[in-house]
Design a protein around this motif. Structure first.
Motif, PDB file in Angstrom:
ATOM      1  N   ASP A  37      50.675 -35.725  53.695  1.00  0.00           N
ATOM      2  CA  ASP A  37      52.051 -36.047  53.370  1.00  0.00           C
ATOM      3  C   ASP A  37      52.401 -37.485  53.707  1.00  0.00           C
ATOM      4  O   ASP A  37      53.536 -37.904  53.512  1.00  0.00           O
ATOM      5  N   THR A  38      51.444 -38.213  54.230  1.00  0.00           N
ATOM      6  CA  THR A  38      51.637 -39.638  54.454  1.00  0.00           C
ATOM      7  C   THR A  38      50.361 -40.377  54.108  1.00  0.00           C
ATOM      8  O   THR A  38      49.263 -39.975  54.504  1.00  0.00           O
ATOM      9  N   ILE A  39      50.509 -41.444  53.346  1.00  0.00           N
ATOM     10  CA  ILE A  39      49.404 -42.353  53.046  1.00  0.00           C
ATOM     11  C   ILE A  39      49.936 -43.748  53.336  1.00  0.00           C
ATOM     12  O   ILE A  39      50.846 -44.221  52.660  1.00  0.00           O
TER      13      ILE A  39
ATOM     14  N   ASP B 171      54.144 -38.814  46.125  1.00  0.00           N
ATOM     15  CA  ASP B 171      54.374 -38.297  44.778  1.00  0.00           C
ATOM     16  C   ASP B 171      53.937 -39.284  43.696  1.00  0.00           C
ATOM     17  O   ASP B 171      54.238 -39.077  42.512  1.00  0.00           O
ATOM     18  N   LEU B 172      53.224 -40.340  44.082  1.00  0.00           N
ATOM     19  CA  LEU B 172      52.788 -41.338  43.108  1.00  0.00           C
ATOM     20  C   LEU B 172      51.830 -40.715  42.097  1.00  0.00           C
ATOM     21  O   LEU B 172      50.841 -40.085  42.463  1.00  0.00           O
ATOM     22  N   GLN B 173      52.132 -40.907  40.816  1.00  0.00           N
ATOM     23  CA  GLN B 173      51.230 -40.386  39.785  1.00  0.00           C
ATOM     24  C   GLN B 173      50.016 -41.301  39.652  1.00  0.00           C
ATOM     25  O   GLN B 173      50.140 -42.505  39.451  1.00  0.00           O
ATOM     26  N   VAL B 174      48.834 -40.717  39.761  1.00  0.00           N
ATOM     27  CA  VAL B 174      47.577 -41.470  39.671  1.00  0.00           C
ATOM     28  C   VAL B 174      46.561 -40.677  38.858  1.00  0.00           C
ATOM     29  O   VAL B 174      46.749 -39.483  38.597  1.00  0.00           O
TER      30      VAL B 174
ATOM     31  N   ILE C 109      49.158 -38.481  44.166  1.00  0.00           N
ATOM     32  CA  ILE C 109      48.054 -39.006  44.949  1.00  0.00           C
ATOM     33  C   ILE C 109      47.740 -38.119  46.152  1.00  0.00           C
ATOM     34  O   ILE C 109      46.605 -38.076  46.615  1.00  0.00           O
ATOM     35  N   ASN C 110      48.711 -37.368  46.640  1.00  0.00           N
ATOM     36  CA  ASN C 110      48.400 -36.498  47.772  1.00  0.00           C
ATOM     37  C   ASN C 110      47.428 -35.386  47.381  1.00  0.00           C
ATOM     38  O   ASN C 110      46.756 -34.800  48.234  1.00  0.00           O
ATOM     39  N   ALA C 111      47.308 -35.112  46.068  1.00  0.00           N
ATOM     40  CA  ALA C 111      46.338 -34.113  45.623  1.00  0.00           C
ATOM     41  C   ALA C 111      44.912 -34.590  45.826  1.00  0.00           C
ATOM     42  O   ALA C 111      43.991 -33.771  45.951  1.00  0.00           O
ATOM     43  N   ALA C 112      44.702 -35.905  45.878  1.00  0.00           N
ATOM     44  CA  ALA C 112      43.358 -36.439  46.104  1.00  0.00           C
ATOM     45  C   ALA C 112      42.806 -35.966  47.437  1.00  0.00           C
ATOM     46  O   ALA C 112      41.596 -35.738  47.587  1.00  0.00           O
ATOM     47  N   TYR C 113      43.677 -35.793  48.415  1.00  0.00           N
ATOM     48  CA  TYR C 113      43.235 -35.340  49.742  1.00  0.00           C
ATOM     49  C   TYR C 113      42.711 -33.906  49.676  1.00  0.00           C
ATOM     50  O   TYR C 113      41.663 -33.588  50.245  1.00  0.00           O
TER      51      TYR C 113
ATOM     52  N   GLN D 175      57.382 -30.644  38.827  1.00  0.00           N
ATOM     53  CA  GLN D 175      56.803 -31.749  39.570  1.00  0.00           C
ATOM     54  C   GLN D 175      57.569 -33.041  39.289  1.00  0.00           C
ATOM     55  O   GLN D 175      57.756 -33.425  38.136  1.00  0.00           O
ATOM     56  N   ASP D 176      58.010 -33.692  40.338  1.00  0.00           N
ATOM     57  CA  ASP D 176      58.783 -34.925  40.234  1.00  0.00           C
ATOM     58  C   ASP D 176      57.903 -36.078  40.709  1.00  0.00           C
ATOM     59  O   ASP D 176      57.571 -36.166  41.884  1.00  0.00           O
ATOM     60  N   TYR D 177      57.538 -36.968  39.790  1.00  0.00           N
ATOM     61  CA  TYR D 177      56.593 -38.037  40.098  1.00  0.00           C
ATOM     62  C   TYR D 177      57.302 -39.358  40.388  1.00  0.00           C
ATOM     63  O   TYR D 177      58.392 -39.628  39.891  1.00  0.00           O
ATOM     64  N   VAL D 178      56.612 -40.187  41.178  1.00  0.00           N
ATOM     65  CA  VAL D 178      56.966 -41.589  41.330  1.00  0.00           C
ATOM     66  C   VAL D 178      55.961 -42.387  40.518  1.00  0.00           C
ATOM     67  O   VAL D 178      54.751 -42.168  40.628  1.00  0.00           O
ATOM     68  N   LEU D 179      56.457 -43.313  39.689  1.00  0.00           N
ATOM     69  CA  LEU D 179      55.576 -44.130  38.874  1.00  0.00           C
ATOM     70  C   LEU D 179      55.457 -45.518  39.466  1.00  0.00           C
ATOM     71  O   LEU D 179      56.436 -46.087  39.963  1.00  0.00           O
ATOM     72  N   ALA D 180      54.248 -46.075  39.429  1.00  0.00           N
ATOM     73  CA  ALA D 180      54.025 -47.433  39.913  1.00  0.00           C
ATOM     74  C   ALA D 180      54.582 -48.439  38.918  1.00  0.00           C
ATOM     75  O   ALA D 180      54.771 -48.144  37.736  1.00  0.00           O
ATOM     76  N   ALA D 181      54.831 -49.643  39.419  1.00  0.00           N
ATOM     77  CA  ALA D 181      55.273 -50.726  38.553  1.00  0.00           C
ATOM     78  C   ALA D 181      54.088 -51.253  37.761  1.00  0.00           C
ATOM     79  O   ALA D 181      52.971 -50.727  37.835  1.00  0.00           O
ATOM     80  N   ASN D 182      54.300 -52.334  37.015  1.00  0.00           N
ATOM     81  CA  ASN D 182      53.207 -52.890  36.231  1.00  0.00           C
ATOM     82  C   ASN D 182      52.189 -53.591  37.114  1.00  0.00           C
ATOM     83  O   ASN D 182      52.430 -53.842  38.298  1.00  0.00           O
ATOM     84  N   PHE D 183      51.049 -53.944  36.530  1.00  0.00           N
ATOM     85  CA  PHE D 183      49.930 -54.463  37.307  1.00  0.00           C
ATOM     86  C   PHE D 183      50.291 -55.738  38.067  1.00  0.00           C
ATOM     87  O   PHE D 183      49.910 -55.907  39.228  1.00  0.00           O
ATOM     88  N   ASN D 184      51.038 -56.628  37.443  1.00  0.00           N
ATOM     89  CA  ASN D 184      51.372 -57.887  38.091  1.00  0.00           C
ATOM     90  C   ASN D 184      52.218 -57.671  39.346  1.00  0.00           C
ATOM     91  O   ASN D 184      52.032 -58.342  40.370  1.00  0.00           O
TER      92      ASN D 184
END
Length: 513
Positions: free
Chosen positions: A91-93, A113-116, A130-134, A305-314
């Protein structure tokens, strides 16, 4: 990071508990660094404590040369050694950057909740939080996912995976934590899928189980609000735990730490410990600099499922560079502090932009408090679009049928470390309850409260001398003292009020019946 989630990951009930972990890790490592001057035997004892839990197998880390900066991945999980990884959740990264040339410890919390796109062992990809990766592959898969789908240049030097079952012991071992509870937190797990909590608003001491409930709360919060609340708890814990406590409790802390923590194999060796602890010794006492994770500020919902999306690459690359870059202190960038003996040539006028008059509701709040044990002040001006939380209006509902009488507003007593009872009250104002945007008017006769130590700046506004407390560019708190008590305005967890609004509200404080 595109695509829809092909198979939904079950929601964890563990909650987000581990922003506190950073404080625990820094405290424990600083303790070891402080006491390790005893020599090699001390490091052997530390290694023995840490080795109580098996090392992470095939840890995906790069061991740095002595003296070089280090990046530590801190995970907060419910994984117990020997239990199947598939039954565990994190629950923490958190990424922590330690650099001897920096005046700060740089920290970035990655939203759980970051979508990856998670790279699977069979060569496939699973789009998930991303917490599912764990759960799918443990700490190593978290590192691999971060490197392949979030920060391509990331190199992790150490992994620290702390089980939340040690949280209560750690909080109690450091003597509990005084923190500002921004609003009434209540939930009954008998009626919801979230853990129970019952904590009234106001500046107060939180110990083991109450602190655990507070930092893991996720019933009405989004991920960003939880991170902000937990980051405040980190700062409070670190600021309140002095070196004398480190020395007095070092063995207890290290035993708790070792019993509930998995690390990479290098931290089970004396050389690895010396390498890290030397760096920690340089960083002890440094401020924590929070680097915001670059989100797109878009909620993305698939099913439940409520996701957080990352910003653009830059934007991501810029944030990563900020995390890695040392903070260089210079006199030109340091805020000038006006001491009590200084007399400013021209006191600033109270700002009013973004504020509206509302002393009438402040008077009603004062009347509802009854005898608060101290003079009561409320602001003449409040933020536009906000209103006082009221038990009568039930406008700041907890989402349950529990009565809020006694919570909005609240008159109570703070128990100090010397077990003195100090009168206190809190008035809570809300901008947006759905987004967790509450700010507070706090008063207390406890003039030595930890929250009041070391203001960033003292500024005279109108006829009032205000203590300003900044976190980076954000103004978190403004305090004002009288002979009888001290009063302060606390910003929302996500700092929605700007500097001028905070100062204007504090400068407008007026005595109410």
């Amino acid at each position: 990071m595109t695509g829809l989630l092909p198979s939904l990951i079950p929601k964890s009930r563990a909650g987000s508990v581990w922003r506190f972990v950073l404080a625990a890790v820094i405290v424990v490592l600083a303790s070891a660094a402080t006491t390790a001057v005893a020599g090699l035997l001390q490091f052997k004892q530390i290694a023995k404590y840490i080795s109580k839990t098996p090392a992470i197998k095939h840890a995906r880390v790069i061991i740095p040369d002595p003296g070089n900066p280090q990046t530590i991945l801190i995970l907060g999980s419910d994984h117990r050694a020997g239990a199947p990884q598939s039954q565990a959740n994190t629950d923490t990264i958190m990424l922590v950057r330690l650099d001897a040339s920096s005046s700060t410890i740089n920290v970035m919390s990655v939203p759980r909740d970051l979508q990856v796109e998670i790279p699977l062992a069979n060569g496939g990809i699973e789009t998930a939080k991303i917490n599912a990766a764990y759960s799918l592959g443990g700490p190593n898969l978290v590192v691999k996912t971060l490197q392949e789908d979030v920060f391509p240049e990331l190199q992790v030097n150490h992994i620290v995976d702390i089980n939340f079952s040690g949280f209560v012991d750690l909080v109690n071992a450091i003597g509990c934590v005084y923190t500002q509870v921004d609003h009434f937190y209540y939930n009954n797990t008998a009626y919801t899928d979230y853990s129970s909590i019952d904590i009234l608003p106001g500046y107060q001491k939180l110990c083991g189980t109450a602190a655990l409930s507070y930092v893991r709360f996720r019933h009405t919060d989004n991920d960003l609000v939880r991170e902000a609340r937990q980051q405040d708890f980190i700062r409070d814990a670190k600021d309140q735990y002095g070196q004398s406590n480190l020395i007095a409790n070092r063995d207890k802390l290290l035993k708790i730490f070792g019993a509930h923590t998995q690390t990479d194999p290098d931290l089970h060796t004396i050389d690895g410990l010396i390498n890290l602890f030397d760096l920690v010794a340089f960083s002890d006492g440094h401020a924590i600099k929070q680097i915001p994770f670059p989100t797109s500020n878009i909620d993305y919902v698939v099913g439940k499922q409520d996701y957080v999306l990352a910003a653009n690459f830059n934007v991501e690359e810029s944030a990563f560079n900020d995390l890695m870059a040392p903070t260089v202190s210079s006199s030109s960038s340091t805020t000038t502090t006006t001491t009590t003996s200084s007399t400013p040539a021209a006191p600033a006028s109270p700002p009013t932009a973004g504020l509206i008059p509302d002393l009438s509701d402040g008077k009603a709040q004062g009347a509802a408090l009854g005898d608060a044990g101290m003079p009561v002040y409320a602001p003449k001006l409040i933020a536009a679009g906000s209103q006082y939380c009221s038990a009568t209006l039930v406008n700041c509902t907890t989402g349950s049928q529990i009565s809020e009488v006694g919570a909005y507003p609240r008159a109570y007593v703070i128990d100090t470390p010397q077990h003195q009872a100090e009168a206190a009250y809190q008035m809570t104002l809300v901008l947006n309850p759905i987004l967790g945007q509450y700010y507070d008017v706090q008063g207390t006769t406890w003039k030595a409260a930890p929250a009041l130590v070391d203001p960033t700046e003292v500024r005279v506004v109108g006829a009032r001398k205000l203590d300003l407390y900044f976190e980076g560019a954000k103004l978190d708190q403004v305090a004002w003292r009288t002979p009888q008590a001290v009063y302060w305005i606390t910003n929302t967890l996500t700092d929605n009020l700007d500097k001028q609004e905070m100062i204007g509200i504090a400068a407008s404080l007026a005595r109410v019946p």
